[in-house]
Design an enzyme around this catalytic site. Structure first.
Site, PDB file in Angstrom:
ATOM      1  N   CYS A  25       0.866  -1.183   0.000  1.00 40.52           N
ATOM      2  CA  CYS A  25       0.000   0.000   0.000  1.00 40.52           C
ATOM      3  C   CYS A  25       0.900   1.229   0.000  1.00 40.52           C
ATOM      4  O   CYS A  25       2.128   1.112   0.136  1.00 40.52           O
ATOM      5  CB  CYS A  25      -0.858  -0.010   1.261  1.00 40.52           C
ATOM      6  N   HIS A  54       5.546  -5.047   8.707  1.00 43.53           N
ATOM      7  CA  HIS A  54       5.550  -6.453   9.121  1.00 43.53           C
ATOM      8  C   HIS A  54       5.823  -7.377   7.943  1.00 43.53           C
ATOM      9  O   HIS A  54       4.915  -7.999   7.395  1.00 43.53           O
ATOM     10  CB  HIS A  54       4.207  -6.813   9.765  1.00 43.53           C
ATOM     11  N   HIS A  87       3.766   1.812  11.674  1.00 46.28           N
ATOM     12  CA  HIS A  87       2.610   1.596  12.558  1.00 46.28           C
ATOM     13  C   HIS A  87       2.360   2.756  13.508  1.00 46.28           C
ATOM     14  O   HIS A  87       1.318   2.800  14.150  1.00 46.28           O
ATOM     15  CB  HIS A  87       2.825   0.332  13.395  1.00 46.28           C
ATOM     16  N   HIS A 137      -1.006  -4.841  19.346  1.00 43.99           N
ATOM     17  CA  HIS A 137      -0.510  -4.470  18.009  1.00 43.99           C
ATOM     18  C   HIS A 137       0.209  -3.119  18.126  1.00 43.99           C
ATOM     19  O   HIS A 137      -0.265  -2.223  18.827  1.00 43.99           O
ATOM     20  CB  HIS A 137      -1.680  -4.390  17.026  1.00 43.99           C
ATOM     21  N   GLU A 139       0.343  -0.566  16.283  1.00 47.75           N
ATOM     22  CA  GLU A 139      -0.481   0.611  15.962  1.00 47.75           C
ATOM     23  C   GLU A 139      -1.346   0.999  17.159  1.00 47.75           C
ATOM     24  O   GLU A 139      -1.560   2.192  17.437  1.00 47.75           O
ATOM     25  CB  GLU A 139      -1.360   0.323  14.736  1.00 47.75           C
TER      26      GLU A 139
HETATM   27  S1  SF4 Z   1      -2.743   2.363   7.440  1.00 45.99           S
HETATM   28 FE1  SF4 Z   1      -1.312   0.611   7.176  1.00 45.99          FE
HETATM   29  S2  SF4 Z   1      -2.259  -0.665   5.610  1.00 45.99           S
HETATM   30 FE2  SF4 Z   1      -3.271   1.315   5.520  1.00 45.99          FE
HETATM   31  S3  SF4 Z   1      -2.197   2.531   3.958  1.00 45.99           S
HETATM   32 FE3  SF4 Z   1      -1.234   2.972   5.929  1.00 45.99          FE
HETATM   33  S4  SF4 Z   1       0.449   1.517   6.121  1.00 45.99           S
HETATM   34 FE4  SF4 Z   1      -0.923   0.749   4.534  1.00 45.99          FE
END
Ligand code: SF4
Length: 321
Positions: A25, A54, A87, A137, A139
């Protein structure tokens, strides 16, 4: 059907349906570029707090280029720069880096930072926040670290909502982790709204575009697949969710890191195999899996494209100026 060995000239046919979008992404792409640019600008070694994303393959490649991955800031020497992972990190981490006079670059995905800023605004508004996410996690740890202790409560399931003890339900809001299951989260949010009708809803969806698009792409093909392989790390939240989505749609799924993890007995001899990859898995690993399948099957490939993505995030000014 169990896998049956065949001679090379009689490989069984296999239709491989490859989901799109899949893989990297914009946030992962940006985080990897940040480490590469930091290595160019500062020279090796550049320290990275936690896995930048990850994926072991990505981490190993950056390590070969001169990145050193550490768990905590106190492992970073005073004279070397440090990068914070995609994250996100608690506020205390950049504050500690500043205290020590360390140069740091923050690779937090802008969509995670957006949730951090929403959390700050809600607290400034006097709200208590219910955060929907997975305990432990990175995040979630980073987002909890944006607000004073005790001002945010984690819920992971619908059952957790029933057990919530909120002192002032009229002053409540919720936010979510960016990489959750779209369907599970909808259920938890419905339970929150039913129990706390005045709860403030985020202005826009916190589950990010990449997570929802990858889940939708799996839903679009899972019904046609006898089996599904999801390429991603076992600790990658969005990859785990892709395997769950496939299973729920009736396609038995396995999360694998790379081709060598394929369990050929489990795979058997399907007529259609679905493949996707989590947001931190490079396309190279998808090709590696398809190449490995070609050694055992007469493969025909088809790529679907559920919703094309054009998202690109700006790089930090200090690295591109
Ligand atoms: S929040 Fe995580 S999965 Fe979504 S765009 Fe950002 S890095 Fe990618």
């Amino acid at each position: 059907m169990p896998y049956m060995a065949c001679t090379l000239d009689e490989l069984p046919p296999l239709h491989v349906l490859i989901a799109a979008p899949r893989g990297f992404c914009a946030g992962v792409d940006r985080a990897i570029q940040i480490v590469e640019l930091a290595l160019e600008k500062f020279g090796a070694p550049v320290y990275v707090r936690h896995e930048i994303v990850h994926n072991r393959f990505v981490v190993d490649r950056l390590r070969e280029l001169g990145a050193v991955f550490v768990d905590e800031l106190d492992e970073v020497p005073d004279d070397r720069p440090v990068v914070f992972s995609a994250h996100g990190v608690p506020k205390s981490v950049p504050a500690a880096a500043l205290d020590r006079g360390l140069s740091y670059v923050d690779a937090t995905c802008p969509l995670v930072s957006k949730v951090h800023r929403q959390a700050e605004r809600l607290i400034a508004d006097g709200r208590h926040i219910v955060f929907v996410g997975h305990a432990g996690h990175p995040e979630v740890i980073g987002t909890f670290g944006q607000v004073p202790e005790g001002s945010m409560t984690l819920v992971e399931t619908i059952d957790d909502v029933a057990g919530l003890a909120i002192p002032d339900p009229a002053n409540l809001a919720f936010l979510t982790q960016t990489t959750l299951s779209v369907d599970d989260t909808a259920g938890i949010v419905a339970a929150l709204k039913a129990r706390f009708p005045d709860i403030r809803v985020p202005r826009s969806e916190d589950i990010c575009y990449a997570t929802s698009n990858r889940q939708a792409a799996v839903k679009a093909i899972a019904g046609q697949c006898d089996r599904m392989l999801v390429i991603g790390a076992p600790n990658s939240s969005n990859s785990q969710r892709l395997a769950e989505v496939a299973e729920r749609m009736g396609a038995p799924a396995r999360l694998i890191e790379r081709a060598t993890d394929i369990d050929w007995d489990w795979l058997g001899q399907p007529s259609t195999l679905g493949i996707t990859a989590g947001a931190s898995a490079p396309e190279l690993l998808v090709r590696e899996v398809v190449d490995s399948l070609r050694k055992r099957f007469e493969v025909t490939e088809e790529e679907t494209n559920h919703s094309p993505e054009r998202m690109v995030f700006k790089l930090p000014r200090e690295l591109v100026a």
